[in-house]
Design a protein around this motif. Structure first.
Motif, PDB file in Angstrom:
ATOM      1  N   LEU A 110      33.891  30.911  28.420  1.00  0.00           N
ATOM      2  CA  LEU A 110      34.266  29.725  27.672  1.00  0.00           C
ATOM      3  C   LEU A 110      33.237  29.415  26.603  1.00  0.00           C
ATOM      4  CD1 LEU A 110      35.514  27.049  30.229  1.00  0.00           C
ATOM      5  CD2 LEU A 110      36.856  28.295  28.563  1.00  0.00           C
ATOM      6  N   SER A 111      33.698  29.143  25.411  1.00  0.00           N
ATOM      7  CA  SER A 111      32.798  28.626  24.386  1.00  0.00           C
ATOM      8  C   SER A 111      32.662  27.128  24.602  1.00  0.00           C
ATOM      9  CB  SER A 111      33.393  28.888  22.988  1.00  0.00           C
ATOM     10  OG  SER A 111      34.580  28.137  22.807  1.00  0.00           O
ATOM     11  N   ALA A 112      31.711  26.488  23.928  1.00  0.00           N
ATOM     12  CA  ALA A 112      31.519  25.048  24.077  1.00  0.00           C
ATOM     13  C   ALA A 112      32.785  24.297  23.666  1.00  0.00           C
ATOM     14  CB  ALA A 112      30.326  24.597  23.228  1.00  0.00           C
ATOM     15  N   LYS A 113      33.479  24.816  22.633  1.00  0.00           N
ATOM     16  CA  LYS A 113      34.706  24.183  22.165  1.00  0.00           C
ATOM     17  C   LYS A 113      35.785  24.258  23.233  1.00  0.00           C
ATOM     18  CE  LYS A 113      38.109  24.391  18.424  1.00  0.00           C
ATOM     19  NZ  LYS A 113      38.495  25.112  17.179  1.00  0.00           N
ATOM     20  N   ASP A 114      35.927  25.436  23.880  1.00  0.00           N
ATOM     21  CA  ASP A 114      36.931  25.602  24.923  1.00  0.00           C
ATOM     22  C   ASP A 114      36.662  24.677  26.101  1.00  0.00           C
ATOM     23  OD1 ASP A 114      38.294  27.565  23.549  1.00  0.00           O
ATOM     24  OD2 ASP A 114      37.071  29.181  24.404  1.00  0.00           O
ATOM     25  N   ALA A 115      35.381  24.501  26.440  1.00  0.00           N
ATOM     26  CA  ALA A 115      35.014  23.721  27.616  1.00  0.00           C
ATOM     27  C   ALA A 115      35.395  22.257  27.482  1.00  0.00           C
ATOM     28  CB  ALA A 115      33.519  23.839  27.875  1.00  0.00           C
ATOM     29  N   MET A 116      35.613  21.790  26.249  1.00  0.00           N
ATOM     30  CA  MET A 116      35.930  20.393  26.022  1.00  0.00           C
ATOM     31  C   MET A 116      37.435  20.127  26.069  1.00  0.00           C
ATOM     32  SD  MET A 116      33.245  19.645  22.905  1.00  0.00           S
ATOM     33  CE  MET A 116      33.795  17.968  22.724  1.00  0.00           C
ATOM     34  N   LYS A 117      38.240  21.150  26.255  1.00  0.00           N
ATOM     35  CA  LYS A 117      39.692  20.998  26.164  1.00  0.00           C
ATOM     36  C   LYS A 117      40.340  20.456  27.423  1.00  0.00           C
ATOM     37  CE  LYS A 117      40.344  24.552  22.622  1.00  0.00           C
ATOM     38  NZ  LYS A 117      40.996  25.845  22.295  1.00  0.00           N
ATOM     39  N   GLY A 118      39.617  20.420  28.529  1.00  0.00           N
ATOM     40  CA  GLY A 118      40.211  19.908  29.756  1.00  0.00           C
ATOM     41  C   GLY A 118      39.795  20.716  30.962  1.00  0.00           C
ATOM     42  N   THR A 119      40.679  20.783  31.956  1.00  0.00           N
ATOM     43  CA  THR A 119      40.373  21.481  33.198  1.00  0.00           C
ATOM     44  C   THR A 119      40.121  22.959  32.938  1.00  0.00           C
ATOM     45  OG1 THR A 119      41.786  19.948  34.421  1.00  0.00           O
ATOM     46  CG2 THR A 119      41.200  22.020  35.510  1.00  0.00           C
ATOM     47  N   PRO A 120      38.989  23.488  33.384  1.00  0.00           N
ATOM     48  CA  PRO A 120      38.701  24.911  33.193  1.00  0.00           C
ATOM     49  C   PRO A 120      39.760  25.770  33.874  1.00  0.00           C
ATOM     50  CG  PRO A 120      36.733  23.727  33.876  1.00  0.00           C
ATOM     51  CD  PRO A 120      37.880  22.792  34.054  1.00  0.00           C
ATOM     52  N   ILE A 121      40.157  26.845  33.213  1.00  0.00           N
ATOM     53  CA  ILE A 121      41.217  27.706  33.710  1.00  0.00           C
ATOM     54  C   ILE A 121      40.636  28.976  34.318  1.00  0.00           C
ATOM     55  CG2 ILE A 121      43.292  28.998  33.112  1.00  0.00           C
ATOM     56  CD1 ILE A 121      43.611  25.986  32.899  1.00  0.00           C
ATOM     57  N   VAL A 122      41.104  29.312  35.511  1.00  0.00           N
ATOM     58  CA  VAL A 122      40.741  30.567  36.154  1.00  0.00           C
ATOM     59  C   VAL A 122      41.572  31.683  35.533  1.00  0.00           C
ATOM     60  CG1 VAL A 122      40.686  31.849  38.330  1.00  0.00           C
ATOM     61  CG2 VAL A 122      40.181  29.394  38.307  1.00  0.00           C
ATOM     62  N   THR A 123      40.936  32.826  35.296  1.00  0.00           N
ATOM     63  CA  THR A 123      41.624  33.983  34.732  1.00  0.00           C
ATOM     64  C   THR A 123      41.542  35.136  35.720  1.00  0.00           C
ATOM     65  OG1 THR A 123      40.975  33.282  32.504  1.00  0.00           O
ATOM     66  CG2 THR A 123      41.747  35.543  32.752  1.00  0.00           C
ATOM     67  N   SER A 124      42.610  35.918  35.824  1.00  0.00           N
ATOM     68  CA  SER A 124      42.610  37.053  36.728  1.00  0.00           C
ATOM     69  C   SER A 124      43.126  38.300  36.026  1.00  0.00           C
ATOM     70  CB  SER A 124      43.484  36.771  37.963  1.00  0.00           C
ATOM     71  OG  SER A 124      44.852  36.733  37.604  1.00  0.00           O
ATOM     72  N   THR A 125      42.761  39.444  36.561  1.00  0.00           N
ATOM     73  CA  THR A 125      43.285  40.711  36.075  1.00  0.00           C
ATOM     74  C   THR A 125      43.346  41.678  37.248  1.00  0.00           C
ATOM     75  OG1 THR A 125      43.073  42.416  34.358  1.00  0.00           O
ATOM     76  CG2 THR A 125      41.040  41.687  35.404  1.00  0.00           C
ATOM     77  N   THR A 126      44.347  42.531  37.266  1.00  0.00           N
ATOM     78  CA  THR A 126      44.552  43.467  38.369  1.00  0.00           C
ATOM     79  C   THR A 126      44.129  44.867  37.956  1.00  0.00           C
ATOM     80  OG1 THR A 126      46.397  42.166  39.238  1.00  0.00           O
ATOM     81  CG2 THR A 126      46.238  44.447  39.959  1.00  0.00           C
ATOM     82  N   ILE A 127      43.153  45.413  38.666  1.00  0.00           N
ATOM     83  CA  ILE A 127      42.680  46.772  38.400  1.00  0.00           C
ATOM     84  C   ILE A 127      43.676  47.786  38.955  1.00  0.00           C
ATOM     85  CG2 ILE A 127      40.825  48.427  38.853  1.00  0.00           C
ATOM     86  CD1 ILE A 127      38.927  46.037  39.129  1.00  0.00           C
ATOM     87  N   TYR A 128      44.168  47.506  40.170  1.00  0.00           N
ATOM     88  CA  TYR A 128      45.116  48.420  40.811  1.00  0.00           C
ATOM     89  C   TYR A 128      45.869  47.653  41.889  1.00  0.00           C
ATOM     90  CZ  TYR A 128      47.044  52.319  43.481  1.00  0.00           C
ATOM     91  OH  TYR A 128      47.894  53.176  44.121  1.00  0.00           O
ATOM     92  N   LYS A 129      47.146  48.008  42.063  1.00  0.00           N
ATOM     93  CA  LYS A 129      47.935  47.375  43.119  1.00  0.00           C
ATOM     94  C   LYS A 129      48.980  48.343  43.640  1.00  0.00           C
ATOM     95  CE  LYS A 129      50.761  43.307  44.195  1.00  0.00           C
ATOM     96  NZ  LYS A 129      51.353  42.052  43.670  1.00  0.00           N
ATOM     97  N   CYS A 130      49.103  48.408  44.958  1.00  0.00           N
ATOM     98  CA  CYS A 130      50.163  49.166  45.602  1.00  0.00           C
ATOM     99  C   CYS A 130      50.636  48.359  46.805  1.00  0.00           C
ATOM    100  CB  CYS A 130      49.691  50.564  46.010  1.00  0.00           C
ATOM    101  SG  CYS A 130      48.416  50.566  47.302  1.00  0.00           S
ATOM    102  N   GLN A 131      51.504  48.910  47.607  1.00  0.00           N
ATOM    103  CA  GLN A 131      52.038  48.182  48.757  1.00  0.00           C
ATOM    104  C   GLN A 131      50.971  47.877  49.797  1.00  0.00           C
ATOM    105  OE1 GLN A 131      55.304  50.157  50.680  1.00  0.00           O
ATOM    106  NE2 GLN A 131      55.570  48.565  52.233  1.00  0.00           N
ATOM    107  N   ASN A 132      49.953  48.728  49.887  1.00  0.00           N
ATOM    108  CA  ASN A 132      48.963  48.591  50.959  1.00  0.00           C
ATOM    109  C   ASN A 132      47.730  47.783  50.575  1.00  0.00           C
ATOM    110  OD1 ASN A 132      50.637  50.102  52.554  1.00  0.00           O
ATOM    111  ND2 ASN A 132      49.454  51.989  52.399  1.00  0.00           N
ATOM    112  N   PHE A 133      47.355  47.774  49.296  1.00  0.00           N
ATOM    113  CA  PHE A 133      46.158  47.045  48.885  1.00  0.00           C
ATOM    114  C   PHE A 133      46.169  46.789  47.385  1.00  0.00           C
ATOM    115  CE2 PHE A 133      44.981  51.438  48.187  1.00  0.00           C
ATOM    116  CZ  PHE A 133      44.194  51.410  47.038  1.00  0.00           C
ATOM    117  N   SER A 134      45.282  45.905  46.962  1.00  0.00           N
ATOM    118  CA  SER A 134      45.108  45.636  45.529  1.00  0.00           C
ATOM    119  C   SER A 134      43.639  45.367  45.233  1.00  0.00           C
ATOM    120  CB  SER A 134      45.962  44.445  45.078  1.00  0.00           C
ATOM    121  OG  SER A 134      45.557  43.255  45.732  1.00  0.00           O
TER     122      SER A 134
END
Length: 280
Positions: free
Chosen positions: A94-118
């Motif tokens: 977050l930049s200082a400008k982003d931090a002033m916009k409201g509730t901080p947002i969690v971000t996620s990304t998936t490296i790998y996913k299959c039926q058994n694990f992610s």
């Protein structure tokens, strides 16, 4: 994000179409966000080893890794560094400008996913929260790669069978497992279907990055949907029971937890993973 952080991580600034993350049932929104595109696409040996070990360890829903397998995965994760998944140790979400916009947002990304694990990464700016939630029938390894985070976790005093789809929604007694700050680098934490703090909450004290291994991953169709909880205020004690109940053997502090809908502060953006690619 600063220009320096972008160049170190190898981001390409563009608009990303966000999609709903299965499991956390997060209310994702479209927003401009930097995507991961590390300069070096060669898969780090430790990341490839983690992937291959997960293929061996996670054999399908309903199974819990043997202690020797848990120790092996923890050993691999304990050695992992931010650079192993394409992150800079100076990552700024977050930049200082982003931090002033409201509730901080969690971000996620998936490296790998299959039926058994992610394999998933979660990024939390300061004060961001992943609310109290469960991991039904799952074993989860969490490795804090960057930052300082407060983790609070519980287990049910009287666990419900992981395959019981008719679990009660009324308040239930849970024992406190963890309520502490953790700073990277630190040991990998492990939770199991009924022990180890299956119900937990993350609160970022500084900018944080967490690598999660989930086996099996969330799946609503398979009965592994994510549920959220709240701690009842002291006066709101079911049947007049003692809110500060103690376990007879162990003296662990207990609380009443009540299942709730998706909390307002559960917004989570998902971005495409463009870091080092594992080899299947």
């Amino acid at each position: 994000m600063t220009t320096e952080a972008v160049s170190k991580v190898g981001y390409a600034h563009s608009k990303v179409a966000m999609k709903k993350k299965s499991g956390y049932r997060s209310r994702c929104r479209r927003r401009n966000h930097d995507r991961y595109a590390p300069d070096n696409k060669t898969v780090p040996m430790v990341l490839q080893r983690l992937f291959l070990s997960c293929k061996d360890v996670f054999t399908g829903p309903g199974t819990v890794p043997a202690p020797s397998h848990v120790q092996m995965l923890c050993s691999i994760l304990d050695d992992m560094k931010p650079e192993d998944v394409g992150l800079s140790s100076k990552l700024q979400l977050l930049s200082a400008k982003d931090a002033m916009k409201g509730t901080p947002i969690v971000t996620s990304t998936t490296i790998y996913k299959c039926q058994n694990f992610s394999l998933c990464l979660f990024f939390l700016p300061p004060t961001a929260v992943i609310p109290l939630h469960n991991h039904p029938g799952m074993t989860v390894f969490s490795k804090l790669l960057l930052g300082t985070m407060h983790i609070k976790s519980y287990d049910w005093v009287d666990p419900v069978d992981a395959n019981d789809s008719a679990a009660p929604t009324k308040p239930r007694l849970a024992k406190l497992v963890a309520d502490s700050d953790f700073t990277a680098p630190c040991n990998t934490s492990v939770l199991y279907p009924t022990t180890g703090g299956n119900i937990h909450e993350f609160t970022a004290i500084t900018t944080c990055a967490v690598l999660d291994v989930l086996g099996p991953p969330y799946s609503k169709d398979d009965g592994r949907d994510c549920s959220y909880y709240k701690e009842l205020p002291l006066p709101a004690v079911p049947n007049g029971e003692n809110q500060e109940a103690k376990e007879d053997d162990g003296g662990e502090s207990c609380r009443w937890l009540e299942e709730i809908g998706v909390p307002e502060n559960s917004h989570m953006d998902e971005i495409e993973y463009l870091g080092p690619q594992i080899i299947e």
